[in-house]
Motif scaffolding. Structure first.
Motif, PDB file in Angstrom:
ATOM      1  N   LYS A 118     -13.271 -18.564  -8.250  1.00 10.63           N
ATOM      2  CA  LYS A 118     -11.819 -18.758  -8.296  1.00 10.63           C
ATOM      3  C   LYS A 118     -11.081 -17.481  -8.686  1.00 10.63           C
ATOM      4  O   LYS A 118      -9.995 -17.213  -8.208  1.00 10.63           O
ATOM      5  N   ALA A 119     -11.676 -16.682  -9.568  1.00  9.11           N
ATOM      6  CA  ALA A 119     -11.004 -15.476 -10.054  1.00  9.11           C
ATOM      7  C   ALA A 119     -11.237 -14.276  -9.148  1.00  9.11           C
ATOM      8  O   ALA A 119     -10.484 -13.295  -9.228  1.00  9.11           O
ATOM      9  N   LEU A 120     -12.260 -14.318  -8.298  1.00  6.29           N
ATOM     10  CA  LEU A 120     -12.617 -13.141  -7.497  1.00  6.29           C
ATOM     11  C   LEU A 120     -11.505 -12.616  -6.590  1.00  6.29           C
ATOM     12  O   LEU A 120     -11.253 -11.406  -6.598  1.00  6.29           O
ATOM     13  N   PRO A 121     -10.835 -13.450  -5.804  1.00  7.33           N
ATOM     14  CA  PRO A 121      -9.798 -12.887  -4.907  1.00  7.33           C
ATOM     15  C   PRO A 121      -8.681 -12.161  -5.652  1.00  7.33           C
ATOM     16  O   PRO A 121      -8.268 -11.070  -5.246  1.00  7.33           O
ATOM     17  N   GLU A 122      -8.238 -12.753  -6.761  1.00  6.70           N
ATOM     18  CA  GLU A 122      -7.152 -12.139  -7.525  1.00  6.70           C
ATOM     19  C   GLU A 122      -7.617 -10.825  -8.168  1.00  6.70           C
ATOM     20  O   GLU A 122      -6.905  -9.818  -8.130  1.00  6.70           O
ATOM     21  N   LEU A 123      -8.820 -10.823  -8.725  1.00  3.39           N
ATOM     22  CA  LEU A 123      -9.351  -9.607  -9.348  1.00  3.39           C
ATOM     23  C   LEU A 123      -9.601  -8.522  -8.314  1.00  3.39           C
ATOM     24  O   LEU A 123      -9.368  -7.342  -8.576  1.00  3.39           O
ATOM     25  N   MET A 124     -10.077  -8.913  -7.144  1.00  2.00           N
ATOM     26  CA  MET A 124     -10.338  -7.937  -6.081  1.00  2.00           C
ATOM     27  C   MET A 124      -9.031  -7.296  -5.614  1.00  2.00           C
ATOM     28  O   MET A 124      -8.968  -6.081  -5.394  1.00  2.00           O
ATOM     29  N   LYS A 125      -7.995  -8.118  -5.498  1.00  2.00           N
ATOM     30  CA  LYS A 125      -6.683  -7.610  -5.086  1.00  2.00           C
ATOM     31  C   LYS A 125      -6.140  -6.629  -6.131  1.00  2.00           C
ATOM     32  O   LYS A 125      -5.647  -5.545  -5.786  1.00  2.00           O
ATOM     33  N   LYS A 126      -6.264  -6.993  -7.399  1.00  2.00           N
ATOM     34  CA  LYS A 126      -5.782  -6.135  -8.485  1.00  2.00           C
ATOM     35  C   LYS A 126      -6.581  -4.836  -8.530  1.00  2.00           C
ATOM     36  O   LYS A 126      -6.019  -3.749  -8.688  1.00  2.00           O
ATOM     37  N   PHE A 127      -7.902  -4.938  -8.369  1.00  2.00           N
ATOM     38  CA  PHE A 127      -8.767  -3.756  -8.389  1.00  2.00           C
ATOM     39  C   PHE A 127      -8.411  -2.811  -7.242  1.00  2.00           C
ATOM     40  O   PHE A 127      -8.259  -1.607  -7.443  1.00  2.00           O
ATOM     41  N   THR A 128      -8.264  -3.344  -6.046  1.00  2.00           N
ATOM     42  CA  THR A 128      -7.933  -2.529  -4.884  1.00  2.00           C
ATOM     43  C   THR A 128      -6.607  -1.807  -5.092  1.00  2.00           C
ATOM     44  O   THR A 128      -6.485  -0.610  -4.808  1.00  2.00           O
ATOM     45  N   SER A 129      -5.633  -2.530  -5.617  1.00  2.00           N
ATOM     46  CA  SER A 129      -4.315  -1.947  -5.864  1.00  2.00           C
ATOM     47  C   SER A 129      -4.397  -0.787  -6.857  1.00  2.00           C
ATOM     48  O   SER A 129      -3.859   0.298  -6.607  1.00  2.00           O
ATOM     49  N   GLN A 130      -5.071  -1.001  -7.970  1.00  2.00           N
ATOM     50  CA  GLN A 130      -5.168   0.030  -9.001  1.00  2.00           C
ATOM     51  C   GLN A 130      -5.935   1.254  -8.516  1.00  2.00           C
ATOM     52  O   GLN A 130      -5.551   2.395  -8.788  1.00  2.00           O
ATOM     53  N   VAL A 131      -7.022   1.021  -7.784  1.00  2.00           N
ATOM     54  CA  VAL A 131      -7.837   2.139  -7.294  1.00  2.00           C
ATOM     55  C   VAL A 131      -7.049   2.958  -6.273  1.00  2.00           C
ATOM     56  O   VAL A 131      -7.084   4.197  -6.309  1.00  2.00           O
ATOM     57  N   MET A 132      -6.335   2.307  -5.380  1.00  2.00           N
ATOM     58  CA  MET A 132      -5.574   3.040  -4.372  1.00  2.00           C
ATOM     59  C   MET A 132      -4.396   3.798  -5.003  1.00  2.00           C
ATOM     60  O   MET A 132      -4.048   4.882  -4.555  1.00  2.00           O
ATOM     61  N   LYS A 133      -3.797   3.239  -6.052  1.00  2.00           N
ATOM     62  CA  LYS A 133      -2.748   3.963  -6.772  1.00  2.00           C
ATOM     63  C   LYS A 133      -3.308   5.229  -7.405  1.00  2.00           C
ATOM     64  O   LYS A 133      -2.689   6.292  -7.357  1.00  2.00           O
ATOM     65  N   ALA A 134      -4.496   5.100  -7.993  1.00  2.00           N
ATOM     66  CA  ALA A 134      -5.138   6.260  -8.620  1.00  2.00           C
ATOM     67  C   ALA A 134      -5.495   7.305  -7.562  1.00  2.00           C
ATOM     68  O   ALA A 134      -5.341   8.507  -7.786  1.00  2.00           O
ATOM     69  N   ALA A 135      -5.939   6.860  -6.403  1.00  2.00           N
ATOM     70  CA  ALA A 135      -6.308   7.787  -5.330  1.00  2.00           C
ATOM     71  C   ALA A 135      -5.059   8.461  -4.748  1.00  2.00           C
ATOM     72  O   ALA A 135      -5.068   9.659  -4.450  1.00  2.00           O
ATOM     73  N   LYS A 136      -3.994   7.693  -4.630  1.00  2.00           N
ATOM     74  CA  LYS A 136      -2.757   8.226  -4.056  1.00  2.00           C
ATOM     75  C   LYS A 136      -2.182   9.341  -4.916  1.00  2.00           C
ATOM     76  O   LYS A 136      -1.660  10.323  -4.398  1.00  2.00           O
ATOM     77  N   THR A 137      -2.306   9.190  -6.233  1.00  2.00           N
ATOM     78  CA  THR A 137      -1.745  10.176  -7.137  1.00  2.00           C
ATOM     79  C   THR A 137      -2.728  11.288  -7.486  1.00  2.00           C
ATOM     80  O   THR A 137      -2.389  12.185  -8.253  1.00  2.00           O
ATOM     81  N   GLY A 138      -3.939  11.215  -6.957  1.00  2.00           N
ATOM     82  CA  GLY A 138      -4.905  12.284  -7.157  1.00  2.00           C
ATOM     83  C   GLY A 138      -5.732  12.166  -8.416  1.00  2.00           C
ATOM     84  O   GLY A 138      -6.422  13.107  -8.795  1.00  2.00           O
ATOM     85  N   VAL A 139      -5.687  11.011  -9.080  1.00  2.00           N
ATOM     86  CA  VAL A 139      -6.495  10.817 -10.284  1.00  2.00           C
ATOM     87  C   VAL A 139      -7.966  10.742  -9.902  1.00  2.00           C
ATOM     88  O   VAL A 139      -8.821  11.308 -10.575  1.00  2.00           O
ATOM     89  N   ILE A 140      -8.246  10.015  -8.815  1.00  2.00           N
ATOM     90  CA  ILE A 140      -9.592  10.007  -8.241  1.00  2.00           C
ATOM     91  C   ILE A 140      -9.458  10.358  -6.766  1.00  2.00           C
ATOM     92  O   ILE A 140      -8.371  10.247  -6.191  1.00  2.00           O
ATOM     93  N   LYS A 141     -10.552  10.779  -6.150  1.00  2.00           N
ATOM     94  CA  LYS A 141     -10.496  11.160  -4.738  1.00  2.00           C
ATOM     95  C   LYS A 141     -10.447   9.919  -3.853  1.00  2.00           C
ATOM     96  O   LYS A 141     -10.957   8.856  -4.224  1.00  2.00           O
ATOM     97  N   LYS A 142      -9.850  10.077  -2.678  1.00  2.00           N
ATOM     98  CA  LYS A 142      -9.714   8.956  -1.754  1.00  2.00           C
ATOM     99  C   LYS A 142     -11.067   8.413  -1.318  1.00  2.00           C
ATOM    100  O   LYS A 142     -11.251   7.203  -1.167  1.00  2.00           O
TER     101      LYS A 142
END
Length: 87
Positions: A45-69
Motif C-alpha cells: 500500500k505504501a510503495l506507490p506513494e514512496l516511489m513517487k516521493k523518492f523519484t521526485s526528490q532524486v530528480m530534484k537533486a539531479a536537476k540542481t547538480g547535487v547528484i549526477k543525472k
C-alpha cells in the motif's frame, strides 16, 4: 579569510549552497531508506506513494547538480524494479 569584498561574498554563498546541497542529499538518503524498508516489508500500500516521493526528490537533486543525472537514473531504475518484484 578573503582579501577582497567579492571573494568574501563568494565564501558566504559557498557556505549557504553547501548547506542546501547537504540538506537535499540527506533528504534523498532518508526517502531512499524509507522506500527500501517498505520494499523489504512488502508494504504494497505504501510503495506507490514512496516511489513517487523518492523519484521526485532524486530528480530534484539531479536537476540542481547535487547528484549526477546518471546516478539518479540508476537509483530510480534499481529501486523501481525491486518495488515491482515486491508486489
Amino acid at each position: 579569510m578573503a582579501n577582497h569584498k567579492s571573494a568574501a561574498k563568494r565564501a558566504r554563498q559557498s557556505i549557504r549552497k553547501t548547506a542546501v546541497n547537504n540538506a537535499r542529499k540527506s533528504t534523498v538518503k532518508t526517502v531512499e531508506k524509507n522506500l527500501v524498508k517498505a520494499i523489504q516489508a512488502k508494504d504494497i500500500k505504501a510503495l506507490p506513494e514512496l516511489m513517487k516521493k523518492f523519484t521526485s526528490q532524486v530528480m530534484k537533486a539531479a536537476k540542481t547538480g547535487v547528484i549526477k543525472k546518471e546516478t539518479a537514473s540508476r537509483k530510480i531504475s534499481r529501486l523501481s524494479s525491486r518495488a515491482a518484484a515486491a508486489k
